[in-house]
Design a protein around this motif. Structure first.
Motif, PDB file in Angstrom:
ATOM      1  N   HIS A  99       0.628  -1.113   0.063  1.00 54.60           N
ATOM      2  CA  HIS A  99       0.227  -0.282  -0.256  1.00 54.60           C
ATOM      3  C   HIS A  99       0.588   1.047   0.103  1.00 54.60           C
ATOM      4  N   ARG A 102       0.650   3.040   3.590  1.00 56.08           N
ATOM      5  CA  ARG A 102       1.202   2.131   4.626  1.00 56.08           C
ATOM      6  C   ARG A 102       1.317   0.849   4.463  1.00 56.08           C
ATOM      7  N   LYS A 189     -14.765  -3.969  -6.753  1.00 57.93           N
ATOM      8  CA  LYS A 189     -13.932  -2.307  -6.047  1.00 57.93           C
ATOM      9  C   LYS A 189     -12.356  -2.964  -5.874  1.00 57.93           C
ATOM     10  N   SER A 191      -8.929  -0.037  -5.069  1.00 57.32           N
ATOM     11  CA  SER A 191      -8.390   0.764  -4.936  1.00 57.32           C
ATOM     12  C   SER A 191      -6.884   0.896  -6.710  1.00 57.32           C
ATOM     13  N   THR A 212     -10.483   2.719  -6.867  1.00 57.87           N
ATOM     14  CA  THR A 212     -10.062   4.424  -6.022  1.00 57.87           C
ATOM     15  C   THR A 212      -9.520   4.867  -6.104  1.00 57.87           C
ATOM     16  N   GLY A 214      -8.285   7.959  -3.094  1.00 53.96           N
ATOM     17  CA  GLY A 214      -7.943   7.804  -2.990  1.00 53.96           C
ATOM     18  C   GLY A 214      -8.459   9.592  -2.366  1.00 53.96           C
ATOM     19  N   GLY A 217     -11.136  10.712  -5.479  1.00 57.25           N
ATOM     20  CA  GLY A 217     -12.828  10.151  -6.011  1.00 57.25           C
ATOM     21  C   GLY A 217     -12.458   9.033  -6.220  1.00 57.25           C
ATOM     22  N   PHE A 232     -15.297  14.522  -2.051  1.00 59.59           N
ATOM     23  CA  PHE A 232     -15.644  16.051  -1.137  1.00 59.59           C
ATOM     24  C   PHE A 232     -14.120  15.483  -0.260  1.00 59.59           C
ATOM     25  N   GLN A 236      -7.834  14.429   6.566  1.00 60.66           N
ATOM     26  CA  GLN A 236      -7.288  12.848   6.614  1.00 60.66           C
ATOM     27  C   GLN A 236      -6.345  13.080   7.522  1.00 60.66           C
ATOM     28  N   PRO A 239      -6.422   7.014   6.340  1.00 62.01           N
ATOM     29  CA  PRO A 239      -6.672   6.545   5.831  1.00 62.01           C
ATOM     30  C   PRO A 239      -7.367   4.697   6.097  1.00 62.01           C
ATOM     31  N   GLY A 241      -9.666   1.996   6.141  1.00 65.00           N
ATOM     32  CA  GLY A 241     -10.979   1.944   6.306  1.00 65.00           C
ATOM     33  C   GLY A 241     -12.100   2.739   5.063  1.00 65.00           C
ATOM     34  N   ALA A 242     -11.272   3.108   3.852  1.00 66.47           N
ATOM     35  CA  ALA A 242     -12.012   4.565   3.428  1.00 66.47           C
ATOM     36  C   ALA A 242     -12.602   3.363   2.264  1.00 66.47           C
ATOM     37  N   GLY A 243     -12.013   2.433   1.817  1.00 67.01           N
ATOM     38  CA  GLY A 243     -11.851   1.644   0.047  1.00 67.01           C
ATOM     39  C   GLY A 243     -13.261   0.844   1.156  1.00 67.01           C
ATOM     40  N   ASN A 268     -17.990   8.114  -2.715  1.00 64.85           N
ATOM     41  CA  ASN A 268     -16.929   8.591  -2.085  1.00 64.85           C
ATOM     42  C   ASN A 268     -17.210  10.593  -0.512  1.00 64.85           C
ATOM     43  N   GLY A 271     -16.843   6.994   2.476  1.00 65.89           N
ATOM     44  CA  GLY A 271     -15.321   8.178   2.239  1.00 65.89           C
ATOM     45  C   GLY A 271     -13.980   8.197   2.361  1.00 65.89           C
ATOM     46  N   GLN A 359      -3.909  16.612   5.802  1.00 69.30           N
ATOM     47  CA  GLN A 359      -2.931  16.940   4.375  1.00 69.30           C
ATOM     48  C   GLN A 359      -3.572  18.396   3.688  1.00 69.30           C
TER      49      GLN A 359
HETATM   50  N1  LIG Z   1      -8.261  12.263   1.672  1.00 66.26           N
HETATM   51  C1  LIG Z   1      -9.048  12.321   0.948  1.00 66.26           C
HETATM   52  N2  LIG Z   1      -9.748  13.312   1.209  1.00 66.26           N
HETATM   53  C2  LIG Z   1     -11.177  12.924   0.637  1.00 66.26           C
HETATM   54  N3  LIG Z   1     -11.842  11.778   0.478  1.00 66.26           N
HETATM   55  C3  LIG Z   1     -11.317  10.725   0.799  1.00 66.26           C
HETATM   56  C4  LIG Z   1      -9.871  10.838   0.909  1.00 66.26           C
HETATM   57  N4  LIG Z   1      -9.026   9.750   0.898  1.00 66.26           N
HETATM   58  C5  LIG Z   1      -9.481   8.598   0.410  1.00 66.26           C
HETATM   59  N5  LIG Z   1     -11.359   8.916   0.082  1.00 66.26           N
HETATM   60  C6  LIG Z   1     -12.176   8.606   0.067  1.00 66.26           C
HETATM   61  O1  LIG Z   1     -12.522   6.690  -0.119  1.00 66.26           O
HETATM   62  C7  LIG Z   1     -12.483   6.196  -1.272  1.00 66.26           C
HETATM   63  C8  LIG Z   1     -11.433   5.423  -1.080  1.00 66.26           C
HETATM   64  O2  LIG Z   1     -10.069   5.110  -0.968  1.00 66.26           O
HETATM   65  P1  LIG Z   1      -8.818   4.959  -1.508  1.00 66.26           P
HETATM   66  O3  LIG Z   1      -8.848   5.303  -3.016  1.00 66.26           O
HETATM   67  O4  LIG Z   1      -7.651   5.799  -0.077  1.00 66.26           O
HETATM   68  O5  LIG Z   1      -9.334   3.518  -0.597  1.00 66.26           O
HETATM   69  P2  LIG Z   1      -8.427   2.341   0.172  1.00 66.26           P
HETATM   70  O6  LIG Z   1      -7.376   2.429  -0.331  1.00 66.26           O
HETATM   71  O7  LIG Z   1      -9.232   0.747  -0.910  1.00 66.26           O
HETATM   72  O8  LIG Z   1      -8.939   1.779   1.495  1.00 66.26           O
HETATM   73  P3  LIG Z   1      -8.469   1.461   2.225  1.00 66.26           P
HETATM   74  O9  LIG Z   1      -8.111   0.582   1.329  1.00 66.26           O
HETATM   75  O10 LIG Z   1      -7.614   2.364   3.420  1.00 66.26           O
HETATM   76  O11 LIG Z   1      -9.776   1.422   2.953  1.00 66.26           O
HETATM   77  C9  LIG Z   1     -12.125   7.567  -2.082  1.00 66.26           C
HETATM   78  O12 LIG Z   1     -11.926   6.706  -3.562  1.00 66.26           O
HETATM   79  C10 LIG Z   1     -12.889   8.871  -1.745  1.00 66.26           C
HETATM   80  O13 LIG Z   1     -14.127   9.042  -2.573  1.00 66.26           O
END
Ligand SMILES: Nc1ncnc2c1ncn2[C@@H]1O[C@H](COP(=O)(O)OP(=O)(O)OP(=O)(O)O)[C@@H](O)[C@H]1O
Ligand SMILES: O[C@H]1[C@H](O)[C@@H](O)[C@H](O)[C@@H](O)[C@H]1O
Length: 359
Positions: A99, A102, A189, A191, A212, A214, A217, A232, A236, A239, A241-243, A268, A271, A359
């Motif tokens: 990742h 992290r 889905k 990342s 996704t 980050g 969007g 949106f 942060q 991060p 659980g955002a996905g 989004n 997230g 950030q």
């Molecule tokens: N810093 C941020 N600001 C705004 N929205 C964010 C941010 N980080 C993530 N998101 C939202 O969350 C969604 C998923 O994030 P990301 O692409 O980091 O997923 P991920 O890598 O699968 O996450 P994780 O593995 O941490 O669960 C993004 O598509 C976005 O909509």
């Protein structure tokens, strides 16, 4: 002959949903020190969003005798096993095949979820959302048999774990042992890091793919087109659980009758709400009510896309999409009050200090 149309009551459609994936314990580390310990696992983040959006579900998850968090949906407890544990190192990012933000290590692993662990009944949809390799090819196969539509997080399929220290690595989707099942999956889905391990052009012929990005969007790819969905803003702090919350918001939006581009906006939004808190997010009740009101106002369907709605309509960016985004963004602007924050499962997490700064 004069006919009259009887107005239909505005109700939330009832769906039977199955979430499959293990809860885990997350330990966040920075500078060699533990900064937080929380309930983790995609299943917990998605349950949290589904509960927030009033989507009911059945959950199949396994934990060990040492599982330490209260949850609304009881897992299967394996007395001879420990709960899956991940250590997330926030200052070791950017290593090859890891990742970006992290490095994750699986330091304990609970039993896999076998096909026989799944309920013997049918579901309108299922979600294969493993984190530690617990979903087996046979398990996904049974899911596509008992669920009318299956949503998959690619992290459940392509993770491998270093034999010595459990470092999470990724393998190509083609080599994962799950590839043959993709034509029977409705939605995948990934990342942006994970998407490098699949051929998006090939997979989009079979199922809808969402990648996704980050803070930037996400993008939705389907057989005949693709679309970027705006993010949106967020401050942060973690991060993790955002996905997962994204996927919960997207699927929750579809369940409530949103078309795919609008549902991806809801993804989004959840997230962005997740990265603003450490671990499992707690949502302000008034914020949730405003979000639900906007979703009710916006819904264009009484049935879901994954129940066999009109595909072309479901993927076209509909009129009013930008206005819907603006109204969702405005739900975050009203100041929230801590006393409204519900005590959600996982609320006994120990937070020592935030793992990274905004950030
Ligand atoms: N810093 C941020 N600001 C705004 N929205 C964010 C941010 N980080 C993530 N998101 C939202 O969350 C969604 C998923 O994030 P990301 O692409 O980091 O997923 P991920 O890598 O699968 O996450 P994780 O593995 O941490 O669960 C993004 O598509 C976005 O909509
Ligand atoms: O709780 C987290 C979360 O579910 C992440 O999405 C997953 O990548 C991690 O492995 C898990 O520990």
């Amino acid at each position: 002959m004069v006919t009259t149309t009887i107005p239909q009551p505005q109700t939330t459609p009832i769906h039977s949903a199955l979430i499959v994936g293990n809860y885990c314990h997350d330990v966040l580390l920075q500078g060699g020190a533990v900064v937080a310990e929380t309930l983790g696992g995609a299943a917990s983040f998605i349950s949290n969003v589904f509960t927030a959006l009033s989507v009911s579900f059945h959950l199949t998850s396994k934990v060990g005798f040492d599982f330490k968090y209260p949850v609304n949906h009881d897992p299967i407890v394996i007395p001879s096993s420990k709960t899956t544990v991940f250590h997330a190192y926030f200052d070791q990012g950017h290593t090859e095949n890891a990742h970006q933000d992290r490095v994750l290590k699986r330091v304990e692993v609970c039993d896999p979820i076998n096909p026989s662990d799944l309920p013997d009944k049918r579901f309108d949809f299922g979600m294969a959302v493993g984190v530690g390799g617990e979903i087996l090819p046979g398990t996904l196969e049974k899911m596509v048999e008992i669920c009318d539509a299956v949503f998959v997080d690619i992290q459940a399929l392509i993770r491998s774990f270093d034999k010595n220290d459990g470092t999470v690595k990724l393998v190509g989707l083609k080599e994962s042992g799950f590839y043959h099942l993709l034509p029977r999956v409705k939605f995948l889905k990934a990342s942006s890091e994970e998407a490098l391990f699949m051929d998006v052009e090939e997979v989009r012929q079979w199922c809808c793919v969402v990648v996704t990005h980050g803070k930037d969007g996400c993008e939705v790819f389907w057989k005949d087109g693709e679309m970027k969905i705006e993010p949106f803003g967020a401050n942060q702090v973690d991060p993790t659980g955002a996905g997962d919350s994204f996927l919960g918001g997207l699927v929750g939006g579809l369940v409530h009758g949103l078309v795919v581009p609008d549902a991806a906006l809801l993804g989004n939004l959840f997230g962005s709400l997740t990265v603003g808190q450490i671990g499992l997010p707690k949502f302000d009740l008034r914020l949730l009510q405003r979000i639900k009101d906007e979703v009710q106002r916006r819904k264009l369907h009484n049935t879901c896309w994954f129940e066999g709605g009109d595909d072309s309509m479901s993927f076209t960016k509909p009129d009013g999409h930008d206005e819907f985004r603006a109204s969702l963004a405005s739900t975050k602007l009203v100041p929230t009050c801590l006393r409204d924050v519900p005590r959600s499962p996982g609320s006994v997490e120990q937070v020592i200090r935030p793992p990274c700064n905004g950030q």
